[in-house]
Scaffold this motif. Structure first.
Motif, PDB file in Angstrom:
ATOM      1  N   LYS A   2       4.304  14.076   9.012  1.00 61.45           N
ATOM      2  CA  LYS A   2       4.682  13.147  10.068  1.00 61.45           C
ATOM      3  C   LYS A   2       3.977  13.558  11.353  1.00 61.45           C
ATOM      4  O   LYS A   2       4.061  14.704  11.780  1.00 61.45           O
ATOM      5  CB  LYS A   2       6.194  13.134  10.257  1.00 61.45           C
ATOM      6  CG  LYS A   2       6.666  12.029  11.192  1.00 61.45           C
ATOM      7  CD  LYS A   2       8.180  11.899  11.163  1.00 61.45           C
ATOM      8  CE  LYS A   2       8.633  10.721  12.013  1.00 61.45           C
ATOM      9  NZ  LYS A   2      10.098  10.526  11.957  1.00 61.45           N
ATOM     10  N   VAL A  17      -4.844   5.417  14.301  1.00 56.89           N
ATOM     11  CA  VAL A  17      -3.547   5.180  13.661  1.00 56.89           C
ATOM     12  C   VAL A  17      -3.730   4.480  12.316  1.00 56.89           C
ATOM     13  O   VAL A  17      -3.100   4.859  11.312  1.00 56.89           O
ATOM     14  CB  VAL A  17      -2.639   4.327  14.583  1.00 56.89           C
ATOM     15  CG1 VAL A  17      -1.395   3.877  13.828  1.00 56.89           C
ATOM     16  CG2 VAL A  17      -2.245   5.121  15.820  1.00 56.89           C
ATOM     17  N   GLU A  18      -4.590   3.481  12.284  1.00 59.30           N
ATOM     18  CA  GLU A  18      -4.843   2.752  11.030  1.00 59.30           C
ATOM     19  C   GLU A  18      -5.382   3.684   9.950  1.00 59.30           C
ATOM     20  O   GLU A  18      -4.954   3.626   8.788  1.00 59.30           O
ATOM     21  CB  GLU A  18      -5.818   1.610  11.288  1.00 59.30           C
ATOM     22  CG  GLU A  18      -6.115   0.762  10.062  1.00 59.30           C
ATOM     23  CD  GLU A  18      -7.080  -0.385  10.346  1.00 59.30           C
ATOM     24  OE1 GLU A  18      -7.550  -1.010   9.380  1.00 59.30           O
ATOM     25  OE2 GLU A  18      -7.356  -0.637  11.533  1.00 59.30           O
ATOM     26  N   ARG A  21      -2.642   6.271   8.765  1.00 57.58           N
ATOM     27  CA  ARG A  21      -1.647   5.617   7.907  1.00 57.58           C
ATOM     28  C   ARG A  21      -2.237   5.262   6.553  1.00 57.58           C
ATOM     29  O   ARG A  21      -1.543   5.311   5.537  1.00 57.58           O
ATOM     30  CB  ARG A  21      -1.096   4.380   8.604  1.00 57.58           C
ATOM     31  CG  ARG A  21      -0.157   4.719   9.759  1.00 57.58           C
ATOM     32  CD  ARG A  21       0.315   3.511  10.515  1.00 57.58           C
ATOM     33  NE  ARG A  21       1.288   3.883  11.557  1.00 57.58           N
ATOM     34  CZ  ARG A  21       1.684   3.086  12.533  1.00 57.58           C
ATOM     35  NH1 ARG A  21       1.201   1.854  12.615  1.00 57.58           N
ATOM     36  NH2 ARG A  21       2.556   3.503  13.427  1.00 57.58           N
ATOM     37  N   HIS A  22      -3.519   4.925   6.532  1.00 58.89           N
ATOM     38  CA  HIS A  22      -4.193   4.653   5.258  1.00 58.89           C
ATOM     39  C   HIS A  22      -4.234   5.911   4.391  1.00 58.89           C
ATOM     40  O   HIS A  22      -4.193   5.830   3.160  1.00 58.89           O
ATOM     41  CB  HIS A  22      -5.612   4.157   5.524  1.00 58.89           C
ATOM     42  CG  HIS A  22      -6.380   3.834   4.268  1.00 58.89           C
ATOM     43  ND1 HIS A  22      -6.103   2.729   3.488  1.00 58.89           N
ATOM     44  CD2 HIS A  22      -7.405   4.484   3.645  1.00 58.89           C
ATOM     45  CE1 HIS A  22      -6.921   2.701   2.451  1.00 58.89           C
ATOM     46  NE2 HIS A  22      -7.712   3.757   2.519  1.00 58.89           N
ATOM     47  N   LYS A  24      -1.851   7.892   4.185  1.00 59.82           N
ATOM     48  CA  LYS A  24      -0.432   8.109   3.824  1.00 59.82           C
ATOM     49  C   LYS A  24       0.295   9.050   4.775  1.00 59.82           C
ATOM     50  O   LYS A  24       1.364   9.566   4.441  1.00 59.82           O
ATOM     51  CB  LYS A  24      -0.290   8.613   2.372  1.00 59.82           C
ATOM     52  CG  LYS A  24      -0.997   7.747   1.340  1.00 59.82           C
ATOM     53  CD  LYS A  24      -0.539   6.303   1.388  1.00 59.82           C
ATOM     54  CE  LYS A  24      -1.238   5.471   0.339  1.00 59.82           C
ATOM     55  NZ  LYS A  24      -0.885   4.025   0.423  1.00 59.82           N
ATOM     56  N   TYR A  25      -0.277   9.297   5.959  1.00 57.83           N
ATOM     57  CA  TYR A  25       0.474  10.013   6.969  1.00 57.83           C
ATOM     58  C   TYR A  25       1.480   9.058   7.615  1.00 57.83           C
ATOM     59  O   TYR A  25       1.233   7.848   7.717  1.00 57.83           O
ATOM     60  CB  TYR A  25      -0.450  10.570   8.061  1.00 57.83           C
ATOM     61  CG  TYR A  25      -1.370  11.665   7.611  1.00 57.83           C
ATOM     62  CD1 TYR A  25      -0.870  12.880   7.149  1.00 57.83           C
ATOM     63  CD2 TYR A  25      -2.757  11.518   7.681  1.00 57.83           C
ATOM     64  CE1 TYR A  25      -1.721  13.900   6.746  1.00 57.83           C
ATOM     65  CE2 TYR A  25      -3.620  12.530   7.285  1.00 57.83           C
ATOM     66  CZ  TYR A  25      -3.088  13.713   6.818  1.00 57.83           C
ATOM     67  OH  TYR A  25      -3.928  14.724   6.413  1.00 57.83           O
ATOM     68  N   ILE A  26       2.592   9.601   8.060  1.00 61.18           N
ATOM     69  CA  ILE A  26       3.569   8.829   8.824  1.00 61.18           C
ATOM     70  C   ILE A  26       3.232   9.043  10.293  1.00 61.18           C
ATOM     71  O   ILE A  26       3.231  10.176  10.775  1.00 61.18           O
ATOM     72  CB  ILE A  26       5.004   9.294   8.524  1.00 61.18           C
ATOM     73  CG1 ILE A  26       5.293   9.157   7.036  1.00 61.18           C
ATOM     74  CG2 ILE A  26       6.028   8.511   9.338  1.00 61.18           C
ATOM     75  CD1 ILE A  26       6.417  10.044   6.564  1.00 61.18           C
ATOM     76  N   VAL A  27       2.920   7.964  11.019  1.00 59.16           N
ATOM     77  CA  VAL A  27       2.411   8.088  12.381  1.00 59.16           C
ATOM     78  C   VAL A  27       3.263   7.301  13.362  1.00 59.16           C
ATOM     79  O   VAL A  27       3.487   6.100  13.180  1.00 59.16           O
ATOM     80  CB  VAL A  27       0.948   7.607  12.475  1.00 59.16           C
ATOM     81  CG1 VAL A  27       0.409   7.830  13.891  1.00 59.16           C
ATOM     82  CG2 VAL A  27       0.070   8.315  11.453  1.00 59.16           C
TER      83      VAL A  27
END
Length: 228
Positions: A2, A17-18, A21-22, A24-27
């Protein structure tokens, strides 16, 4: 993992951010220092990506405040300033690494992976609250030397409460910590996990449950219940 991303330039922030998140991190993304401080107080992050020049509260001051609060994760400073003095200021404030703008997103991702492999010198591997003990490395929990068999969600929930025993968590805050990837989950899910946790403590003979309800607000670790 996270991540809290603090950057006031939306043109830089959006692609980062994109991409994260791609992967698979929670941002969580915020654009000023005061909002970032509120997020850091309310949630647990493994890594904070922190711009040096921020409105409302600058990155150096914010970094110091976060470290002084007991934050044990990694802080990666992002800035357009590339002088030795600026780098020293960031590292002395508590940052673990320093990346100069403009940067390639691939390099940022590589820095995050490298930090995640580095031992966290600030973080205790064992949380101890009275007779309640949690080993973060082996994922084992025991109360009064009796093992507690917890589900992954129950472990995460109890870990959150134990890391900040004086904090009162609302169901929404706990939901963000425990079920961030489950978009179908609601606050009822948190209440179910708490009920199951309390039942397991009771089965071990715990007379006063370590998880305390603050009526109308939320939940916290009992200030005396876990010492029984």
């Amino acid at each position: 993992m996270k991540i809290l991303f603090v950057e006031d330039d939306d043109r830089i922030a959006r692609p980062v951010v994109e991409d994260l998140r791609h992967q698979k991190y929670i941002v969580d993304y915020v654009a000023d220092g005061l909002t970032a401080w509120a997020y850091a107080e309310a949630s647990e992050y493994d890594c904070i990506l922190l711009d040096l020049m921020l409105p409302k509260l600058d990155g150096i001051t914010l970094c110091k405040r976060i470290r002084q609060s007991g934050y044990s994760g990694f802080i990666l400073m992002l800035t357009a300033k590339d002088t030795v003095t600026d780098r020293v200021l960031g590292l002395d404030a508590g940052a673990d690494d320093y990346l100069v703008k403009p940067f390639a997103i691939e390099e940022l991702s590589a820095r995050i992976r490298a930090l995640s492999r580095r031992p966290q010198q600030f973080q205790d591997q064992v949380l101890q609250r009275g007779q309640l003990r949690m080993n973060l490395q082996t994922r084992e929990v025991d109360y009064a030397q009796q093992p507690l068999d917890l589900t992954p969600k129950e472990f995460m929930l109890l870990e959150c409460l134990m890391k900040r025993p004086s904090t009162v968590f609302t169901c929404e805050m706990l939901l963000d910590q425990v079920c961030e990837l489950d978009r179908q989950a609601g606050t009822g899910t948190i209440r179910t996990h708490l009920t199951n946790l309390r039942r397991k403590f009771k089965q071990l003979g715990c007379q006063q449950n370590p998880i305390r309800t603050i009526y109308g607000v939320g939940y916290r670790l009992s200030s005396n219940g876990y010492n029984l």
